[in-house]
Design an enzyme around this catalytic site. Structure first.
Site, mmCIF file in Angstrom:
data_model
loop_
_atom_site.group_PDB
_atom_site.id
_atom_site.type_symbol
_atom_site.label_atom_id
_atom_site.label_comp_id
_atom_site.label_asym_id
_atom_site.label_seq_id
_atom_site.Cartn_x
_atom_site.Cartn_y
_atom_site.Cartn_z
ATOM 1 N N LYS A 111 0.832 -1.217 0.000
ATOM 2 C CA LYS A 111 0.000 0.000 0.000
ATOM 3 C C LYS A 111 0.862 1.261 0.000
ATOM 4 C CE LYS A 111 -2.398 -0.864 3.755
ATOM 5 N NZ LYS A 111 -1.904 -2.192 4.168
ATOM 6 N N ARG B 123 -9.652 0.815 8.910
ATOM 7 C CA ARG B 123 -9.217 -0.551 9.186
ATOM 8 C C ARG B 123 -10.269 -1.342 9.946
ATOM 9 N NH1 ARG B 123 -3.439 0.593 8.920
ATOM 10 N NH2 ARG B 123 -2.184 -1.282 9.116
ATOM 11 N N ARG C 212 11.793 -5.978 4.432
ATOM 12 C CA ARG C 212 11.560 -4.571 4.137
ATOM 13 C C ARG C 212 12.119 -3.650 5.203
ATOM 14 N NH1 ARG C 212 5.206 -2.845 4.630
ATOM 15 N NH2 ARG C 212 5.023 -3.095 6.869
ATOM 16 N N ARG D 259 11.190 -1.447 10.983
ATOM 17 C CA ARG D 259 10.112 -1.069 11.905
ATOM 18 C C ARG D 259 10.020 -2.082 13.041
ATOM 19 N NH1 ARG D 259 4.930 -0.039 8.187
ATOM 20 N NH2 ARG D 259 4.024 -1.168 9.930
ATOM 21 N N ARG E 114 -0.445 -8.977 13.304
ATOM 22 C CA ARG E 114 -1.036 -7.988 12.383
ATOM 23 C C ARG E 114 -1.899 -8.657 11.325
ATOM 24 N NH1 ARG E 114 4.379 -5.478 10.787
ATOM 25 N NH2 ARG E 114 3.302 -4.339 9.134
HETATM 26 P P1 ADP Z 1 1.150 -1.827 7.554
HETATM 27 O O1 ADP Z 1 2.392 -1.486 6.830
HETATM 28 O O2 ADP Z 1 1.252 -3.043 8.385
HETATM 29 O O3 ADP Z 1 -0.074 -1.792 6.729
HETATM 30 P P2 ADP Z 1 0.779 0.791 8.850
HETATM 31 O O4 ADP Z 1 2.069 1.483 8.703
HETATM 32 O O5 ADP Z 1 -0.361 1.231 8.008
HETATM 33 O O6 ADP Z 1 1.003 -0.781 8.716
HETATM 34 O O7 ADP Z 1 0.309 0.849 10.391
HETATM 35 C C1 ADP Z 1 1.161 0.418 11.429
HETATM 36 C C2 ADP Z 1 0.369 0.297 12.722
HETATM 37 O O8 ADP Z 1 -0.238 1.567 13.045
HETATM 38 C C3 ADP Z 1 -0.796 -0.699 12.707
HETATM 39 O O9 ADP Z 1 -0.390 -2.029 12.953
HETATM 40 C C4 ADP Z 1 -1.670 -0.125 13.846
HETATM 41 O O10 ADP Z 1 -1.148 -0.443 15.102
HETATM 42 C C5 ADP Z 1 -1.520 1.384 13.656
HETATM 43 N N1 ADP Z 1 -2.566 1.921 12.758
HETATM 44 C C6 ADP Z 1 -2.380 2.504 11.550
HETATM 45 N N2 ADP Z 1 -3.553 2.846 10.989
HETATM 46 C C7 ADP Z 1 -4.517 2.463 11.870
HETATM 47 C C8 ADP Z 1 -5.935 2.530 11.869
HETATM 48 N N3 ADP Z 1 -6.624 3.039 10.832
HETATM 49 N N4 ADP Z 1 -6.603 2.043 12.950
HETATM 50 C C9 ADP Z 1 -5.954 1.522 13.993
HETATM 51 N N5 ADP Z 1 -4.610 1.420 14.057
HETATM 52 C C10 ADP Z 1 -3.889 1.886 13.013
#
Ligand code: ADP
Length: 213
Positions: free
Chosen positions: A13, A88, A122, A152, A163
Site C-alpha cells: 500500500k 481498518r 523490508r 520497523r 497484524r
Molecule cells: P502496515 O504497513 O502493516 O499496513 P501501517 O504502517 O499502516 O502498517 O500501520 C502500522 C500500525 O499503526 C498498525 O499495525 C496499527 O497499530 C496502527 N494503525 C495505523 N492505521 C490504523 C488505523 N486506521 N486504525 C488503527 N490502528 C492503526
C-alpha cells in the site's frame, strides 16, 4: 478524487500510495506514518499509540478517527487525497462515511505467505518514509534520499503474525462492506510492484473519465 487503499500489511500500500499521489497530485495520508511521526515527536497521542503499534494491534478507533478528521480538513487535501491504512475497522469506515463521499476503494489482494516473506526484508527511511526491500548483503540505504534505513519494530515475525490475524478479523470485512456499496476495485498484489501500479492507474483513470463525463 477521494481514494482508499485497502489490503493486508505489507501488500504494498505504501509503495503504491507514493506512486498514485505523485501521478494524480493527491495528498497521501498514511495513518501508520502519522502515528510513527507522533511517536518520534513523543506527543501525547504518540505515547498512547506506541504499545498498540509495537505489538501489531490496532490503535483505538476514536483516536484514529479524530486524527484523520483533522488531517483531511487541511489545505493540501482540497484537490483530493488518498487514504493508506484507514479505515481498518467497520466503525472507522462508518465514521469516514460521515466525513466524506469516497470515489473508489482499491483493494490490493495478496497471499499471506508472500506478505510474511516481504516483511522480513523490508526497511523504511526515517527521513522520506520510503519503504524498500533490502536483500541480504545489500546496503540499507534509501534509494530516494540516501538516508540510512531502519527496520520497523512491528516488522518482526511475532508482530507480523498478529497484524495478519488482526487484518483478517477487523479489516477484511471492509472488502464486502465496500463491494456492497459498489466502490470496490480488486487488484492482484502478488504481481511485481510495477504491474500492480499499472493496474491501479487503469482503475483510477476509469473513475476519472466517469467523473469528468
Ligand atoms: P502496515 O504497513 O502493516 O499496513 P501501517 O504502517 O499502516 O502498517 O500501520 C502500522 C500500525 O499503526 C498498525 O499495525 C496499527 O497499530 C496502527 N494503525 C495505523 N492505521 C490504523 C488505523 N486506521 N486504525 C488503527 N490502528 C492503526
Amino acid at each position: 478524487m477521494k481514494l482508499i487503499l485497502l489490503g493486508p500489511p505489507a501488500a504494498g500500500k505504501g509503495t503504491q500510495a507514493e506512486r498514485i499521489a505523485e501521478k494524480y497530485a493527491l495528498a497521501h495520508i498514511s495513518t501508520g506514518d502519522m502515528l510513527r511521526a507522533e511517536i518520534a515527536s513523543e506527543t501525547e497521542l504518540g505515547l498512547q499509540a506506541k504499545a498498540f503499534i509495537d505489538d501489531g494491534s490496532l490503535v483505538p478507533d476514536e483516536m484514529i478517527c479524530a486524527m484523520v478528521k483533522s488531517r483531511i480538513a487541511q489545505d493540501d487535501c482540497k484537490n483530493g487525497f488518498l487514504l493508506d491504512g484507514f479505515p481498518r475497522t467497520t466503525a472507522q469506515a462508518e465514521a469516514l462515511a460521515e466525513m466524506i463521499d469516497t470515489d473508489i476503494v482499491i483493494d490490493i489482494d495478496c497471499e499471506p505467505e508472500i506478505l510474511v516473506a516481504r516483511v522480513a526484508k523490508r526497511m523504511v527511511c526515517p527521513e522520506c518514509k520510503h519503504t524498500q526491500i533490502v536483500n541480504e548483503g545489500e546496503n540499507p540505504v534509501c534509494a530516494k534520499c540516501g538516508a540510512e534505513l531502519y527496520r520497523r519494530p512491528d516488522d518482526n515475525p511475532d508482530a507480523m503474525r498478529h497484524r495478519l490475524a488482526v487484518y483478517y478479523e477487523s479489516t477484511f470485512p471492509l472488502i464486502q462492506y465496500y463491494k456492497q456499496r459498489g466502490l470496490l476495485a480488486a487488484i492482484n498484489g502478488g504481481q511485481g510492484f510495477d504491474e500492480v501500479t499499472r493496474d491501479i492507474f487503469a482503475v483510477i483513470d476509469g473513475v476519472m473519465t466517469l467523473k469528468n463525463s
